[in-house]
Design a protein around this motif. Structure first.
Motif, short mmCIF file in Angstrom:
data_model
loop_
_atom_site.label_atom_id
_atom_site.label_comp_id
_atom_site.label_asym_id
_atom_site.label_seq_id
_atom_site.Cartn_x
_atom_site.Cartn_y
_atom_site.Cartn_z
N MET A 34 0.84 -1.18 0.00
CA MET A 34 0.00 0.00 0.00
C MET A 34 0.89 1.25 0.00
O MET A 34 2.00 1.23 0.48
CB MET A 34 -0.88 0.03 1.24
CG MET A 34 -1.81 -1.14 1.42
SD MET A 34 -3.33 -0.88 0.51
CE MET A 34 -3.80 -2.56 0.23
N ASN A 40 -7.77 5.53 2.40
CA ASN A 40 -7.86 4.07 2.38
C ASN A 40 -9.31 3.61 2.52
O ASN A 40 -9.75 2.69 1.84
CB ASN A 40 -7.02 3.46 3.50
CG ASN A 40 -5.56 3.45 3.18
OD1 ASN A 40 -4.87 4.42 3.45
ND2 ASN A 40 -5.08 2.40 2.59
N ASP A 85 -11.12 4.18 -0.72
CA ASP A 85 -10.74 3.14 -1.68
C ASP A 85 -11.41 1.81 -1.34
O ASP A 85 -11.82 1.07 -2.25
CB ASP A 85 -9.22 2.96 -1.72
CG ASP A 85 -8.51 4.11 -2.41
OD1 ASP A 85 -9.19 4.92 -3.08
OD2 ASP A 85 -7.28 4.22 -2.25
N ALA A 117 -13.99 -0.22 -3.78
CA ALA A 117 -13.79 -1.62 -4.13
C ALA A 117 -15.04 -2.44 -3.83
O ALA A 117 -15.40 -3.35 -4.58
CB ALA A 117 -12.58 -2.18 -3.39
N VAL A 161 -11.70 -10.51 -6.38
CA VAL A 161 -10.52 -9.63 -6.36
C VAL A 161 -10.87 -8.30 -5.69
O VAL A 161 -10.13 -7.81 -4.83
CB VAL A 161 -9.96 -9.40 -7.78
CG1 VAL A 161 -8.92 -8.29 -7.80
CG2 VAL A 161 -9.39 -10.69 -8.34
N HIS A 162 -12.01 -7.73 -6.05
CA HIS A 162 -12.43 -6.47 -5.44
C HIS A 162 -12.71 -6.65 -3.94
O HIS A 162 -12.43 -5.74 -3.15
CB HIS A 162 -13.66 -5.90 -6.15
CG HIS A 162 -13.33 -5.30 -7.47
ND1 HIS A 162 -13.92 -5.70 -8.64
CD2 HIS A 162 -12.45 -4.33 -7.82
CE1 HIS A 162 -13.43 -5.00 -9.64
NE2 HIS A 162 -12.52 -4.17 -9.18
N ARG A 197 -11.17 -8.77 -1.90
CA ARG A 197 -9.86 -8.81 -1.22
C ARG A 197 -9.23 -7.42 -1.17
O ARG A 197 -8.62 -7.04 -0.16
CB ARG A 197 -8.94 -9.81 -1.91
CG ARG A 197 -9.31 -11.26 -1.62
CD ARG A 197 -8.26 -12.24 -2.10
NE ARG A 197 -8.07 -12.24 -3.54
CZ ARG A 197 -8.81 -12.91 -4.40
NH1 ARG A 197 -9.82 -13.64 -3.97
NH2 ARG A 197 -8.56 -12.86 -5.69
N GLU A 198 -9.36 -6.66 -2.25
CA GLU A 198 -8.84 -5.30 -2.29
C GLU A 198 -9.51 -4.43 -1.23
O GLU A 198 -8.85 -3.66 -0.53
CB GLU A 198 -9.07 -4.71 -3.68
CG GLU A 198 -8.58 -3.31 -3.87
CD GLU A 198 -8.91 -2.80 -5.26
OE1 GLU A 198 -9.59 -1.77 -5.35
OE2 GLU A 198 -8.50 -3.43 -6.25
N GLU A 241 -7.55 -2.57 1.83
CA GLU A 241 -7.62 -1.11 2.00
C GLU A 241 -8.21 -0.73 3.35
O GLU A 241 -7.74 0.18 4.02
CB GLU A 241 -8.44 -0.47 0.87
CG GLU A 241 -7.80 -0.53 -0.48
CD GLU A 241 -6.63 0.42 -0.67
OE1 GLU A 241 -6.37 1.26 0.23
OE2 GLU A 241 -5.98 0.32 -1.72
#
Length: 77
Positions: free
Chosen positions: A1, A9, A12, A16, A55-56, A58-59, A63
């Motif tokens: 990061m 964060n 974000d 996500a 994926v989003h 986990r992102e 964050e």
């Protein structure tokens, strides 16, 4: 990061989660299309969209956790 503030964060992470929800809705639409038409392309697109959603997800968690750490220590790392 990167060196982002806690608020950056968290923003974000929220973005996500929105992307995750969009991907899941798109996957559901492809599943319905597959059920109606039997087109294997729709099934493949649903699988792809579910993978993108993961994926989003986990992102978003990464964050959020980074934002939480930043809020607690405030050192920018």
């Amino acid at each position: 990061m990167s060196d982002k503030s806690a608020a950056e964060n968290m923003l974000d992470a929220a973005a996500a989660k929105v992307n995750e929800a969009t991907d899941r809705a798109r996957a559901a639409g492809h599943e319905v299309a597959h059920a109606v038409t039997g087109d294997a392309t729709d099934k493949a697109r649903a699988l792809e969209d579910r993978a993108k959603a993961e994926v989003h997800n986990r992102e978003a968690h990464a964050e959020f956790n980074e934002g939480k750490r930043e809020a607690q220590d405030g050192d920018g790392h």
